[in-house]
Enzyme design. Structure first.
Site, PDB file in Angstrom:
ATOM      1  N   ARG A   1       0.818  -1.230   0.000  1.00  0.00           N
ATOM      2  CA  ARG A   1       0.000   0.000   0.000  1.00  0.00           C
ATOM      3  C   ARG A   1       0.844   1.269   0.000  1.00  0.00           C
ATOM      4  O   ARG A   1       0.429   2.312   0.507  1.00  0.00           O
ATOM      5  CB  ARG A   1      -0.975   0.016   1.185  1.00  0.00           C
ATOM      6  CG  ARG A   1      -1.933  -1.169   1.172  1.00  0.00           C
ATOM      7  CD  ARG A   1      -3.131  -0.937   2.037  1.00  0.00           C
ATOM      8  NE  ARG A   1      -4.049  -2.056   1.918  1.00  0.00           N
ATOM      9  CZ  ARG A   1      -3.996  -3.147   2.686  1.00  0.00           C
ATOM     10  NH1 ARG A   1      -3.075  -3.245   3.637  1.00  0.00           N
ATOM     11  NH2 ARG A   1      -4.851  -4.119   2.511  1.00  0.00           N
TER      12      ARG A   1
ATOM     13  N   LYS B   1       3.083  11.724 -11.000  1.00  0.00           N
ATOM     14  CA  LYS B   1       2.139  10.954 -11.820  1.00  0.00           C
ATOM     15  C   LYS B   1       2.787   9.620 -12.158  1.00  0.00           C
ATOM     16  O   LYS B   1       3.899   9.590 -12.690  1.00  0.00           O
ATOM     17  CB  LYS B   1       1.806  11.690 -13.113  1.00  0.00           C
ATOM     18  CG  LYS B   1       0.701  12.703 -12.966  1.00  0.00           C
ATOM     19  CD  LYS B   1       0.235  13.175 -14.332  1.00  0.00           C
ATOM     20  CE  LYS B   1      -0.821  14.245 -14.203  1.00  0.00           C
ATOM     21  NZ  LYS B   1      -1.181  14.831 -15.503  1.00  0.00           N
TER      22      LYS B   1
ATOM     23  N   GLU C   1       8.797  18.612 -24.956  1.00  0.00           N
ATOM     24  CA  GLU C   1       8.259  19.060 -23.657  1.00  0.00           C
ATOM     25  C   GLU C   1       8.841  20.425 -23.276  1.00  0.00           C
ATOM     26  O   GLU C   1       8.163  21.257 -22.670  1.00  0.00           O
ATOM     27  CB  GLU C   1       8.565  18.031 -22.559  1.00  0.00           C
ATOM     28  CG  GLU C   1       7.807  16.717 -22.687  1.00  0.00           C
ATOM     29  CD  GLU C   1       6.304  16.830 -22.378  1.00  0.00           C
ATOM     30  OE1 GLU C   1       5.851  17.874 -21.892  1.00  0.00           O
ATOM     31  OE2 GLU C   1       5.591  15.831 -22.645  1.00  0.00           O
TER      32      GLU C   1
ATOM     33  N   LYS D   1       7.870  23.178 -13.520  1.00  0.00           N
ATOM     34  CA  LYS D   1       6.957  22.072 -13.227  1.00  0.00           C
ATOM     35  C   LYS D   1       6.666  22.010 -11.724  1.00  0.00           C
ATOM     36  O   LYS D   1       5.516  21.792 -11.320  1.00  0.00           O
ATOM     37  CB  LYS D   1       7.527  20.749 -13.729  1.00  0.00           C
ATOM     38  CG  LYS D   1       6.568  19.605 -13.405  1.00  0.00           C
ATOM     39  CD  LYS D   1       6.533  18.496 -14.391  1.00  0.00           C
ATOM     40  CE  LYS D   1       5.384  17.543 -14.026  1.00  0.00           C
ATOM     41  NZ  LYS D   1       5.334  16.348 -14.819  1.00  0.00           N
TER      42      LYS D   1
ATOM     43  N   GLU E   1      -4.172  17.799 -10.181  1.00  0.00           N
ATOM     44  CA  GLU E   1      -4.754  18.259 -11.437  1.00  0.00           C
ATOM     45  C   GLU E   1      -6.233  18.589 -11.330  1.00  0.00           C
ATOM     46  O   GLU E   1      -7.056  18.126 -12.124  1.00  0.00           O
ATOM     47  CB  GLU E   1      -4.490  17.234 -12.551  1.00  0.00           C
ATOM     48  CG  GLU E   1      -4.588  17.880 -13.930  1.00  0.00           C
ATOM     49  CD  GLU E   1      -4.008  17.027 -15.039  1.00  0.00           C
ATOM     50  OE1 GLU E   1      -2.866  16.552 -14.909  1.00  0.00           O
ATOM     51  OE2 GLU E   1      -4.707  16.845 -16.029  1.00  0.00           O
TER      52      GLU E   1
ATOM     53  N   ARG F   1      -2.707  22.363 -13.077  1.00  0.00           N
ATOM     54  CA  ARG F   1      -1.768  21.349 -13.578  1.00  0.00           C
ATOM     55  C   ARG F   1      -2.129  20.896 -14.998  1.00  0.00           C
ATOM     56  O   ARG F   1      -1.268  20.440 -15.745  1.00  0.00           O
ATOM     57  CB  ARG F   1      -1.715  20.149 -12.623  1.00  0.00           C
ATOM     58  CG  ARG F   1      -0.664  19.139 -13.053  1.00  0.00           C
ATOM     59  CD  ARG F   1      -0.316  18.144 -11.970  1.00  0.00           C
ATOM     60  NE  ARG F   1       0.684  17.224 -12.458  1.00  0.00           N
ATOM     61  CZ  ARG F   1       1.362  16.384 -11.710  1.00  0.00           C
ATOM     62  NH1 ARG F   1       1.137  16.344 -10.412  1.00  0.00           N
ATOM     63  NH2 ARG F   1       2.256  15.573 -12.234  1.00  0.00           N
TER      64      ARG F   1
ATOM     65  N   ASN G   1      -0.487  19.964 -19.907  1.00  0.00           N
ATOM     66  CA  ASN G   1      -0.902  19.141 -21.052  1.00  0.00           C
ATOM     67  C   ASN G   1      -1.001  19.968 -22.328  1.00  0.00           C
ATOM     68  O   ASN G   1      -1.609  19.514 -23.309  1.00  0.00           O
ATOM     69  CB  ASN G   1      -2.259  18.478 -20.767  1.00  0.00           C
ATOM     70  CG  ASN G   1      -2.111  17.412 -19.705  1.00  0.00           C
ATOM     71  OD1 ASN G   1      -1.143  16.684 -19.684  1.00  0.00           O
ATOM     72  ND2 ASN G   1      -3.085  17.349 -18.812  1.00  0.00           N
TER      73      ASN G   1
ATOM     74  N   HIS H   1      -0.790  18.301 -25.679  1.00  0.00           N
ATOM     75  CA  HIS H   1      -0.897  16.854 -25.459  1.00  0.00           C
ATOM     76  C   HIS H   1      -2.197  16.239 -25.986  1.00  0.00           C
ATOM     77  O   HIS H   1      -2.267  15.025 -26.141  1.00  0.00           O
ATOM     78  CB  HIS H   1      -0.781  16.535 -23.961  1.00  0.00           C
ATOM     79  CG  HIS H   1       0.622  16.632 -23.436  1.00  0.00           C
ATOM     80  ND1 HIS H   1       1.406  17.746 -23.573  1.00  0.00           N
ATOM     81  CD2 HIS H   1       1.400  15.722 -22.779  1.00  0.00           C
ATOM     82  CE1 HIS H   1       2.583  17.531 -23.010  1.00  0.00           C
ATOM     83  NE2 HIS H   1       2.611  16.309 -22.541  1.00  0.00           N
TER      84      HIS H   1
ATOM     85  N   HIS I   1      -1.441  12.936 -27.751  1.00  0.00           N
ATOM     86  CA  HIS I   1      -1.814  11.577 -27.330  1.00  0.00           C
ATOM     87  C   HIS I   1      -2.580  10.859 -28.448  1.00  0.00           C
ATOM     88  O   HIS I   1      -2.374   9.666 -28.682  1.00  0.00           O
ATOM     89  CB  HIS I   1      -2.685  11.622 -26.065  1.00  0.00           C
ATOM     90  CG  HIS I   1      -1.888  11.910 -24.817  1.00  0.00           C
ATOM     91  ND1 HIS I   1      -2.430  12.493 -23.705  1.00  0.00           N
ATOM     92  CD2 HIS I   1      -0.591  11.681 -24.520  1.00  0.00           C
ATOM     93  CE1 HIS I   1      -1.500  12.621 -22.777  1.00  0.00           C
ATOM     94  NE2 HIS I   1      -0.377  12.129 -23.243  1.00  0.00           N
TER      95      HIS I   1
ATOM     96  N   HIS J   1       6.291  10.234 -27.843  1.00  0.00           N
ATOM     97  CA  HIS J   1       5.515  11.209 -27.066  1.00  0.00           C
ATOM     98  C   HIS J   1       5.942  12.666 -27.337  1.00  0.00           C
ATOM     99  O   HIS J   1       5.117  13.509 -27.692  1.00  0.00           O
ATOM    100  CB  HIS J   1       5.630  10.879 -25.578  1.00  0.00           C
ATOM    101  CG  HIS J   1       4.881  11.839 -24.707  1.00  0.00           C
ATOM    102  ND1 HIS J   1       3.502  11.905 -24.680  1.00  0.00           N
ATOM    103  CD2 HIS J   1       5.309  12.800 -23.857  1.00  0.00           C
ATOM    104  CE1 HIS J   1       3.127  12.856 -23.850  1.00  0.00           C
ATOM    105  NE2 HIS J   1       4.208  13.414 -23.335  1.00  0.00           N
TER     106      HIS J   1
HETATM  107  N1  GLY Z   1       3.154  15.436 -17.588  1.00  0.00           N
HETATM  108  C1  GLY Z   1       2.136  16.270 -17.112  1.00  0.00           C
HETATM  109  C2  GLY Z   1       2.012  16.261 -15.624  1.00  0.00           C
HETATM  110  O1  GLY Z   1       2.864  15.726 -14.926  1.00  0.00           O
HETATM  111  O2  GLY Z   1       1.060  16.772 -15.099  1.00  0.00           O
END
Ligand code: GLY
Length: 345
Positions: free
Chosen positions: A113, A135, A182, A210, A220, A224, A228, A231, A235, A247
């Site tokens: 956990r 993430k 990026e 970031k 997010e 956040r 994207n 993106h 994607h 990517h």
């Molecule tokens: N790669 C986008 C984020 O970490 O929110």
């Protein structure tokens, strides 16, 4: 160590440091939790960086490529952790690019956990994006409506991140392009002239940008999502081309597409669209063309399934107030922007 930059990701009791510089891996042991008696190092064949965590460790290799980024890999890692007796006090260390840190982070988030994880990013994309911010996740394979990219995962912050630029000396040009995709995104989020900085400063600045966004919106709920930018189409292109377009390459195309869409919606003018080409193609030297033969209607339906699209087609778009999340975009506008992009010289 001289020349090393430390960037803090301020998240209260889950705050951590990101160490950026040549030889930064020599400081890895200082980032491990003091409780850890052993480490499980998750990596891939051919990762060009030897690490020494300063405690006993076992190395577990995962396969290379998106095809290995699935729940089976998580199960197999957890079985390996069980075999070596990795306890809740121990630590997982992900050494590699974004795929490794996504998978290692997710395995750490579910083992017992949740156990601590430290990332050692070895690609430019990993250093400026994937390893930072917590993430983690894997894909659900399947193209018939029951699969998708990064659909299963968790927010699980690392206890520390190492960005050792020595790993970039052997980075293949395509991987470098992915990192640049990026980085071009950060250009539009802040207006910073990242290319004017030396490489340590440039990567440290991307980490700072970031870190600032993640600190203000860890899960997010709002800001956040700006990370994207580029993106949504990116994607869709990755999926539609079966990951033939990588990517960061897809994000580069997606940034320019986002400018066309913002233009169709009257949010920016032609000159700002051309600025997107000047930055992404001119300065970062990335290909901004839609891949040959992609079906615009298929791209539209893939974009409608994007994780940001809670109730309607949703994009991150430039505008008078800067880059922001724009819901309820009409399908006709999405298709018009694809056509405008295809017709652009
Ligand atoms: N790669 C986008 C984020 O970490 O929110």
């Amino acid at each position: 160590m001289s020349g090393l930059r430390t960037v803090r990701v301020p998240l209260g009791e889950r705050s951590y440091d990101v160490l950026v510089g040549h030889g930064a891996r020599s400081e890895l042991a200082s980032l491990l939790p003091t409780t850890a008696r052993r480490a499980a190092v998750v990596t891939q064949p051919g990762i060009p960086l030897e690490i020494d965590p300063g405690i006993p460790f076992d190395v577990f290799q995962i396969g290379t490529g998106e095809d290995h980024k699935h729940l089976g890999t998580i199960e197999s890692l957890c079985r390996s952790f069980a075999r070596v007796g990795l306890t809740r006090n121990d630590v997982v260390i992900g050494v590699g690019g974004g795929m490794v840190t996504d998978v290692a982070g997710f395995a750490a988030s579910v083992w017992h956990r949740g156990v601590p994880v430290v990332h050692v990013a070895t690609t430019l994309l990993g250093m400026v994006d994937a390893a930072i911010g917590g993430k983690t996740g894997v894909n659900l394979p399947g193209g018939s409506g029951d699969g998708g990219k990064n659909l299963v995962g968790a927010f699980w912050q690392p206890s520390g991140v190492v960005c050792d630029l020595d790993a970039l000396a052997t980075l293949p040009p395509r991987e470098r392009r992915c990192g640049n995709g990026e980085m071009a995104k950060y250009h539009f989020l802040t207006g910073d002239d990242l290319l004017a900085m030396d490489e340590v400063e440039r990567i440290a600045r991307c980490v700072e940008i970031k870190a600032d966004v993640v600190a203000s919106d860890e899960r997010e709920g709002g800001r956040r999502a700006l990370l994207n930018y580029g993106h949504t189409l990116g994607h869709a292109l990755e999926i539609e081309t079966g990951h033939e377009i990588a990517h960061g390459e897809a994000v580069a195309v997606g940034l320019v597409y986002a400018a066309h869409l913002a233009r169709v919606l009257g949010r920016i003018d032609d000159a700002r669209v051309e600025q997107h080409y000047a930055v992404v193609h001119g300065a970062y030297e990335l290909d901004t063309r839609l891949p040959d033969g992609v079906d615009h209607t298929r791209l539209l339906s893939l974009m409608a399934k994007d994780k940001k699209a809670l109730t309607s087609l949703t994009f991150v778009l430039d505008g008078p107030a800067g880059v922001e999340v724009v819901p309820d975009v009409a399908a006709e506008a999405v298709l018009e922007a694809l056509a405008a992009m295809a017709a652009h010289g």
